[in-house]
Scaffold this active site. Structure first.
Site, PDB file in Angstrom:
ATOM      1  N   LYS A  61      63.473  -0.785  73.212  1.00 49.09           N
ATOM      2  CA  LYS A  61      64.192  -1.210  74.412  1.00 49.09           C
ATOM      3  C   LYS A  61      64.621  -2.682  74.316  1.00 49.09           C
ATOM      4  CE  LYS A  61      64.067   2.589  76.931  1.00 49.09           C
ATOM      5  NZ  LYS A  61      65.303   3.285  77.335  1.00 49.09           N
ATOM      6  N   ALA A 102      69.679   1.883  80.061  1.00 57.43           N
ATOM      7  CA  ALA A 102      68.376   1.982  80.722  1.00 57.43           C
ATOM      8  C   ALA A 102      67.363   1.210  79.889  1.00 57.43           C
ATOM      9  CB  ALA A 102      67.957   3.434  80.840  1.00 57.43           C
ATOM     10  N   VAL A 114      72.081  11.686  70.335  1.00 56.30           N
ATOM     11  CA  VAL A 114      72.886  10.464  70.421  1.00 56.30           C
ATOM     12  C   VAL A 114      72.634   9.514  69.245  1.00 56.30           C
ATOM     13  CG1 VAL A 114      71.264   9.105  71.809  1.00 56.30           C
ATOM     14  CG2 VAL A 114      73.700   8.775  72.119  1.00 56.30           C
ATOM     15  N   TYR A 124      58.259   1.913  71.564  1.00 54.38           N
ATOM     16  CA  TYR A 124      59.059   2.021  72.790  1.00 54.38           C
ATOM     17  C   TYR A 124      59.500   0.645  73.268  1.00 54.38           C
ATOM     18  CZ  TYR A 124      60.362   3.452  77.541  1.00 54.38           C
ATOM     19  OH  TYR A 124      61.048   3.688  78.712  1.00 54.38           O
ATOM     20  N   ASN A 128      75.740   3.742  68.634  1.00 53.31           N
ATOM     21  CA  ASN A 128      76.769   4.777  68.783  1.00 53.31           C
ATOM     22  C   ASN A 128      77.435   4.718  70.152  1.00 53.31           C
ATOM     23  OD1 ASN A 128      76.365   5.803  66.211  1.00 53.31           O
ATOM     24  ND2 ASN A 128      74.842   7.305  66.871  1.00 53.31           N
ATOM     25  N   THR A 141      58.906   4.852  88.041  1.00 55.75           N
ATOM     26  CA  THR A 141      59.701   5.679  88.956  1.00 55.75           C
ATOM     27  C   THR A 141      59.112   7.085  88.999  1.00 55.75           C
ATOM     28  OG1 THR A 141      61.667   4.388  88.379  1.00 55.75           O
ATOM     29  CG2 THR A 141      62.038   6.498  89.449  1.00 55.75           C
ATOM     30  N   SER A 162      66.085   8.730  75.789  1.00 52.31           N
ATOM     31  CA  SER A 162      64.911   8.122  75.162  1.00 52.31           C
ATOM     32  C   SER A 162      63.664   8.860  75.613  1.00 52.31           C
ATOM     33  CB  SER A 162      64.748   6.650  75.544  1.00 52.31           C
ATOM     34  OG  SER A 162      63.574   6.116  74.941  1.00 52.31           O
ATOM     35  N   ASN A 192      69.597  16.033  73.507  1.00 52.72           N
ATOM     36  CA  ASN A 192      69.145  16.881  72.393  1.00 52.72           C
ATOM     37  C   ASN A 192      67.977  17.782  72.796  1.00 52.72           C
ATOM     38  OD1 ASN A 192      66.999  15.109  72.506  1.00 52.72           O
ATOM     39  ND2 ASN A 192      67.225  14.327  70.421  1.00 52.72           N
TER      40      ASN A 192
END
Length: 329
Positions: free
Chosen positions: A150, A115, A58, A146, A100, A176, A76, A33
């Site tokens: 998750k 993820a 999503v 957050y 979804n 990362t 996310s 998006n």
């Protein structure tokens, strides 16, 4: 040609995954998006016949025509600036979004990889963190939107696996870095490099004794690819166990950039994890995976990428396109 849907495909990790699956000969459908993603990350793929882009949220109903073999849910917000500014969207993408994706996977008989994150461990009381550790998370703190999104996402995925027999995979991603990170996203590595490039002092939180473990993006993508094709349904840590304090890391960035800024201290944010280091025994044993790129090599590549950005990128504040509209929903 196998077909894969990658949500969050215009983001940092999502775009690198698009590259990898194109390279492996898949038909790739990227969905984003563009609240935090950027089309510049995937514009080099638009000319390819085996790449499609869907500009879609999503968290709303997903329709993808044709067969699907794999779905990778990487949509996310993923940095403190993001999920503090767009907390409701962060929760929705980890709840409605995964629902979804899992529903679509059932219809298409596709395998889903989600993820997840080391943030499910919160501010850990176990070090290094193994997949069996359940975490130390404040559900009502500023980071809770957050962390809990998750954690819910993992629970929902396992429910579909056990109740519906859906093929699912869960990767817990540790810090990362690499090209295509947003310079202004608030995470420590782009923050430090951005400050160095702008000639500002580097700001660390607290005394800099908290630790992180940084994994180069190519290593992470390799681990994710191997996990997707494995037959293991439970969470697997993917990250680099080479732990370093934030203070030492700041000193490395100053040395790398050849600048003479100081490291200055700011108050530690609420619920900021004091330690972060993956135990990667499972990834080693199940996937034959371990990181190959050392930090010095990865930082050099990342620094060259950031240096190549135009000045307006270097000086602009974090941009959340249309997040006010999403907040009202």
């Amino acid at each position: 040609m196998k077909r894969v849907l990658i949500t969050g495909g215009a983001g940092f990790l999502g775009s690198h995954l698009c590259d990898r699956f194109i390279k492996e000969g898949y038909h790739v459908i990227a969905m984003d998006n563009l609240i935090t993603g950027d089309l510049k990350n995937i514009e080099h793929l638009f000319k390819l016949p085996n790449f499609e882009f869907y500009h879609h949220d999503v968290s709303k109903f997903i329709h993808v025509p044709g067969e699907l073999d794999y779905i990778l849910h990487f949509a996310s917000p993923a940095s403190p600036i993001d999920y503090l500014k767009i907390p409701i969207q962060t929760l929705k993408v980890g709840s409605l979004g995964i629902h979804n994706c899992l529903g679509l996977a059932r219809v298409k008989n596709a395998r889903v990889l989600i993820a997840s994150t080391s943030e499910v461990y919160g501010d850990p009381t176990v070090h290094p963190q193994t997949e069996e550790y359940w975490g130390n998370v404040n559900p009502v703190g500023p980071r809770g939107v957050y962390d809990e999104a998750k954690r819910f996402q993992e629970a929902m995925t396992m429910a579909y696996h056990t109740y519906h027999g859906l093929e699912t995979r869960i990767v817990r991603i540790f810090n990362t870095y690499g090209p295509r990170m947003r310079l202004n996203d608030g995470r420590v590595l782009p923050a430090f490099i951005g400050q160095a490039l702008r000639g500002e002092d580097l700001t660390m939180f607290g005394d800099g004794s908290q630790t992180r473990s940084f994994c180069f993006v190519d290593d992470l993508v390799e681990g994710i690819y191997r996990l997707l094709l494995s037959d293991y349904a439970y969470p697997v840590n993917i990250g680099n166990p080479d732990e370093i304090t934030i203070k030492e890391f700041g000193e490395e960035i100053i040395k790398l950039t050849g600048t003479n800024q100081k490291l200055i201290s700011l108050p530690l944010p609420k619920d900021d994890p004091k330690q972060r280091q993956p135990n990667i025994t499972k990834a080693q044993e199940l996937l034959g995976w371990e990181p190959k790129v050392n930090r010095a090599e990865g930082l050099k590549i990342t620094y060259e990428y950031f240096k190549s950005l135009p000045n307006d990128e270097l000086y602009k504040m974090a941009d959340h396109r249309g997040f006010e509209d999403y907040e009202r929903k």
